[in-house]
Design a protein around this motif. Structure first.
Motif, PDB file in Angstrom:
ATOM      1  N   VAL A  56       1.487  12.451  -5.045  1.00 27.56           N
ATOM      2  CA  VAL A  56       0.521  11.964  -5.543  1.00 27.56           C
ATOM      3  C   VAL A  56       0.807  10.613  -5.894  1.00 27.56           C
ATOM      4  O   VAL A  56       1.875  10.084  -6.192  1.00 27.56           O
ATOM      5  CB  VAL A  56       0.090  12.474  -7.095  1.00 27.56           C
ATOM      6  CG1 VAL A  56      -1.103  12.085  -7.528  1.00 27.56           C
ATOM      7  CG2 VAL A  56      -0.160  14.135  -6.944  1.00 27.56           C
ATOM      8  N   THR A  57       0.042   9.493  -5.028  1.00 29.51           N
ATOM      9  CA  THR A  57       0.573   8.205  -4.779  1.00 29.51           C
ATOM     10  C   THR A  57      -0.830   7.308  -5.195  1.00 29.51           C
ATOM     11  O   THR A  57      -1.817   7.543  -4.761  1.00 29.51           O
ATOM     12  CB  THR A  57       0.881   8.035  -3.417  1.00 29.51           C
ATOM     13  OG1 THR A  57       1.914   8.960  -3.033  1.00 29.51           O
ATOM     14  CG2 THR A  57       1.306   6.545  -3.499  1.00 29.51           C
ATOM     15  N   PRO A  58      -0.691   6.359  -6.266  1.00 26.66           N
ATOM     16  CA  PRO A  58      -1.486   5.553  -6.849  1.00 26.66           C
ATOM     17  C   PRO A  58      -2.146   4.525  -5.254  1.00 26.66           C
ATOM     18  O   PRO A  58      -1.118   4.065  -4.788  1.00 26.66           O
ATOM     19  CB  PRO A  58      -1.216   4.559  -8.001  1.00 26.66           C
ATOM     20  CG  PRO A  58       0.024   5.295  -8.333  1.00 26.66           C
ATOM     21  CD  PRO A  58       0.786   6.092  -6.929  1.00 26.66           C
ATOM     22  N   ILE A  59      -3.266   4.463  -5.356  1.00 23.97           N
ATOM     23  CA  ILE A  59      -3.849   3.302  -4.600  1.00 23.97           C
ATOM     24  C   ILE A  59      -5.069   2.848  -4.948  1.00 23.97           C
ATOM     25  O   ILE A  59      -5.756   3.342  -5.617  1.00 23.97           O
ATOM     26  CB  ILE A  59      -4.091   4.237  -2.916  1.00 23.97           C
ATOM     27  CG1 ILE A  59      -4.238   3.221  -2.053  1.00 23.97           C
ATOM     28  CG2 ILE A  59      -5.111   5.031  -3.187  1.00 23.97           C
ATOM     29  CD1 ILE A  59      -4.319   3.737  -0.630  1.00 23.97           C
ATOM     30  N   SER A  60      -5.273   1.499  -4.616  1.00 23.01           N
ATOM     31  CA  SER A  60      -6.434   0.751  -4.701  1.00 23.01           C
ATOM     32  C   SER A  60      -7.431   1.053  -3.717  1.00 23.01           C
ATOM     33  O   SER A  60      -6.995   1.166  -2.381  1.00 23.01           O
ATOM     34  CB  SER A  60      -6.286  -0.439  -5.237  1.00 23.01           C
ATOM     35  OG  SER A  60      -5.800  -1.310  -3.976  1.00 23.01           O
ATOM     36  N   PHE A  61      -8.843   0.867  -3.638  1.00 25.39           N
ATOM     37  CA  PHE A  61      -9.624   0.967  -2.759  1.00 25.39           C
ATOM     38  C   PHE A  61      -9.506   0.125  -1.592  1.00 25.39           C
ATOM     39  O   PHE A  61      -9.502   0.427  -0.377  1.00 25.39           O
ATOM     40  CB  PHE A  61     -10.958   0.984  -3.528  1.00 25.39           C
ATOM     41  CG  PHE A  61     -12.261   1.017  -2.334  1.00 25.39           C
ATOM     42  CD1 PHE A  61     -13.057   2.315  -2.114  1.00 25.39           C
ATOM     43  CD2 PHE A  61     -12.758  -0.239  -1.442  1.00 25.39           C
ATOM     44  CE1 PHE A  61     -13.718   2.431  -1.245  1.00 25.39           C
ATOM     45  CE2 PHE A  61     -13.716   0.052  -0.865  1.00 25.39           C
ATOM     46  CZ  PHE A  61     -14.260   1.353  -0.527  1.00 25.39           C
ATOM     47  N   SER A  62      -9.169  -1.107  -2.104  1.00 26.54           N
ATOM     48  CA  SER A  62      -8.899  -2.264  -0.966  1.00 26.54           C
ATOM     49  C   SER A  62      -7.574  -1.980  -0.253  1.00 26.54           C
ATOM     50  O   SER A  62      -7.541  -2.573   0.868  1.00 26.54           O
ATOM     51  CB  SER A  62      -8.606  -3.612  -1.832  1.00 26.54           C
ATOM     52  OG  SER A  62      -7.468  -3.521  -2.456  1.00 26.54           O
ATOM     53  N   GLU A  63      -6.754  -1.147  -0.609  1.00 24.94           N
ATOM     54  CA  GLU A  63      -5.487  -0.582   0.256  1.00 24.94           C
ATOM     55  C   GLU A  63      -5.773   0.642   1.123  1.00 24.94           C
ATOM     56  O   GLU A  63      -4.926   0.716   1.857  1.00 24.94           O
ATOM     57  CB  GLU A  63      -4.395  -0.345  -0.766  1.00 24.94           C
ATOM     58  CG  GLU A  63      -3.946  -1.482  -1.660  1.00 24.94           C
ATOM     59  CD  GLU A  63      -2.664  -0.958  -2.745  1.00 24.94           C
ATOM     60  OE1 GLU A  63      -2.007  -1.619  -2.981  1.00 24.94           O
ATOM     61  OE2 GLU A  63      -2.937   0.184  -3.363  1.00 24.94           O
ATOM     62  N   LEU A  64      -6.836   0.888   1.336  1.00 26.79           N
ATOM     63  CA  LEU A  64      -7.355   2.173   2.295  1.00 26.79           C
ATOM     64  C   LEU A  64      -7.152   1.601   3.514  1.00 26.79           C
ATOM     65  O   LEU A  64      -7.545   0.371   3.983  1.00 26.79           O
ATOM     66  CB  LEU A  64      -8.435   2.557   1.770  1.00 26.79           C
ATOM     67  CG  LEU A  64      -8.645   3.429   0.737  1.00 26.79           C
ATOM     68  CD1 LEU A  64     -10.177   3.760   0.566  1.00 26.79           C
ATOM     69  CD2 LEU A  64      -7.940   4.661   0.515  1.00 26.79           C
ATOM     70  N   THR A  65      -6.496   2.432   4.390  1.00 30.69           N
ATOM     71  CA  THR A  65      -6.186   1.952   5.889  1.00 30.69           C
ATOM     72  C   THR A  65      -6.621   3.069   6.873  1.00 30.69           C
ATOM     73  O   THR A  65      -6.913   4.105   6.437  1.00 30.69           O
ATOM     74  CB  THR A  65      -4.934   1.748   6.125  1.00 30.69           C
ATOM     75  OG1 THR A  65      -4.018   3.151   6.129  1.00 30.69           O
ATOM     76  CG2 THR A  65      -4.133   0.686   5.116  1.00 30.69           C
TER      77      THR A  65
END
Ligand SMILES: CC(=O)Nc1ccn([C@H]2C[C@H](O)[C@@H](CO)O2)c(=O)n1
Length: 102
Positions: A56-65
């Motif tokens: 389970v890894t935090p991510i922001s919407f802008s970091e989606l690839t």
């Protein structure tokens, strides 16, 4: 947390292992790596498999690839649209990686 729901339109992608992550908001961030969770459909609660939580890894919407999109069996454009529809204006998200329990 020992259960998770998915929209039923994603069931076949999960069972065929084309989809190996899901991206959720903070309300679903407490899954424990290595734990096994029961999976059912969001619409009618029908159980359809078990998954092993990998991470389970935090991510922001802008970091989606494109890598996340590939793991979701979508294009990046499709993934961003799905997430915007489900979690509008939620910048802080979590990538839940999983394996199908056979
Ligand atoms: C209740 C709820 O939010 N259920 C969800 C949330 C997300 N998903 C899927 C849709 C995308 O494939 C990823 C990214 O959010 O996870 C879902 O099936 N059910």
């Amino acid at each position: 947390m020992n259960s998770i729901t998915f929209y039923q339109r994603f069931e076949m992608d999960i069972l065929s292992q084309k989809k190996t992550i899901t991206i959720r908001d903070a309300s679903e961030k407490d899954f424990v790596p290595h734990s096994i969770v029961d999976v059912s459909t969001y619409e009618d609660g029908r159980w359809f498999c078990q998954l092993r939580i990998v991470s389970v890894t935090p991510i922001s919407f802008s970091e989606l690839t494109d890598v996340h999109a590939q793991q979701e069996n979508m294009t990046l454009e499709e993934l961003k649209q799905v997430i915007s529809d489900i979690y509008p204006e939620t910048p802080d998200l979590y990538v839940i990686a999983f394996e199908l329990v056979k």
